[in-house]
Design an enzyme around this catalytic site. Structure first.
Site, PDB file in Angstrom:
ATOM      1  N   GLY A  32       0.794  -1.221   0.000  1.00 53.81           N
ATOM      2  CA  GLY A  32       0.000   0.000   0.000  1.00 53.81           C
ATOM      3  C   GLY A  32       0.828   1.273   0.000  1.00 53.81           C
ATOM      4  N   GLY A 101      -6.755  -5.217   3.023  1.00 54.46           N
ATOM      5  CA  GLY A 101      -7.047  -5.906   1.772  1.00 54.46           C
ATOM      6  C   GLY A 101      -7.639  -5.033   0.698  1.00 54.46           C
ATOM      7  N   GLU A 109      -0.564 -10.765   3.375  1.00 52.08           N
ATOM      8  CA  GLU A 109      -0.346  -9.853   4.502  1.00 52.08           C
ATOM      9  C   GLU A 109      -0.603 -10.569   5.829  1.00 52.08           C
ATOM     10  OE1 GLU A 109      -1.438  -5.574   2.370  1.00 52.08           O
ATOM     11  OE2 GLU A 109      -2.968  -6.645   3.487  1.00 52.08           O
ATOM     12  N   LYS A 127      -7.894   6.802   8.773  1.00 51.79           N
ATOM     13  CA  LYS A 127      -8.078   5.360   9.000  1.00 51.79           C
ATOM     14  C   LYS A 127      -8.408   5.027  10.461  1.00 51.79           C
ATOM     15  CE  LYS A 127      -6.809   5.130   4.757  1.00 51.79           C
ATOM     16  NZ  LYS A 127      -5.568   4.558   4.264  1.00 51.79           N
TER      17      LYS A 127
END
Length: 241
Positions: A32, A101, A109, A127
């Site tokens: 990411g 995901g 992961e 987040k």
């Protein structure tokens, strides 16, 4: 993406790498946009401090990051126990339960994180939530064997409610295919007050369901970069623990 969010990602990533990586460590490298900053900082420390680390990727993207930054690449066959895994998250709730995901790498992961002594999450302020689904609206990713995606969708809807959609690719015709050759279902409109540990356990008993993007009781600490450039920490483990 705003400069503010990018700066927040960088602040969180740099703080986590400085706090939790020492010479001699086996390090899991997540996937990411925030992890890019973590690898930048790790490579900088390797150059400046002569840090000796070996890195295990969680995806093709992470592997390329490790190679591009001339870091030492290893894998679970050679180094099955990691000192730390640094990874991002799509959302973190008040109990440190994660949704991961969004980039489709949840299975690898979770495998890498499960073999690390501690999982450190790096993210920006968007987040950080009280409940899963407060801010992240794209749903909980569920990796499934391709032939089973329709019955699995039906079973989850019947048992838990909500909506499930097969994730479609952007620059290719058809669905997203993970690094493991599977499809991804995105589960939205779920009950935010669910007992996620119980839900996750039940989901994993469905034949053909490979893994979920629910990471429960896995993260030791989360670093959230804030708008003002500071970093908020959640979790219990101390730096260099």
């Amino acid at each position: 993406m705003s400069d503010l969010v990018q700066s927040a990602k960088k602040a969180a990533a740099y703080a986590a790498v400085d706090d939790h990586i020492k010479s001699g460590y086996i390090v899991g490298i997540g996937s990411g946009s925030t992890v890019v900053f973590a690898v930048d900082r790790l490579a900088e420390r390797v150059r400046n401090e002569n840090l000796k680390v070996k890195c295990i990727p969680t995806s093709f993207q992470a592997r390329q990051l490790i190679i591009d930054n001339k870091l030492t690449l290893t894998d679970l066959d050679v180094d099955p126990v990691l000192d730390v895994c640094i990874d991002g998250a799509d959302e973190v709730d008040s109990n440190m339960t994660l949704i991961k995901g969004g980039g489709g790498c949840l299975l690898q992961e979770k495998i890498v994180a499960s073999n690390a002594k501690k999982l450190i999450i790096i993210a920006d302020y968007t987040k950080d939530s009280q409940k899963l689904g407060d801010q992240y609206k794209k749903g909980i990713p569920i990796e499934v064997v391709p032939i089973a995606y329709v019955p699995i969708s039906n079973k989850i809807k019947e048992r838990f409610g909500g909506s499930l959609e097969l994730r479609m690719a952007v620059k290719k015709a058809g669905p997203v295919v993970t690094d493991n050759g599977n499809f991804v279902l995105d589960w939205t409109n779920f009950n935010q007050d669910s007992d996620w540990e119980k839900v996750n356990s039940e989901l994993l008993h469905i034949p053909g369901l490979v893994e979920t993007g629910l990471f429960i009781k896995m993260a030791s600490k989360a670093y959230f970069g804030l708008k003002d450039g500071s970093v908020k920490q959640k979790g219990t483990c101390s730096a260099q623990a």
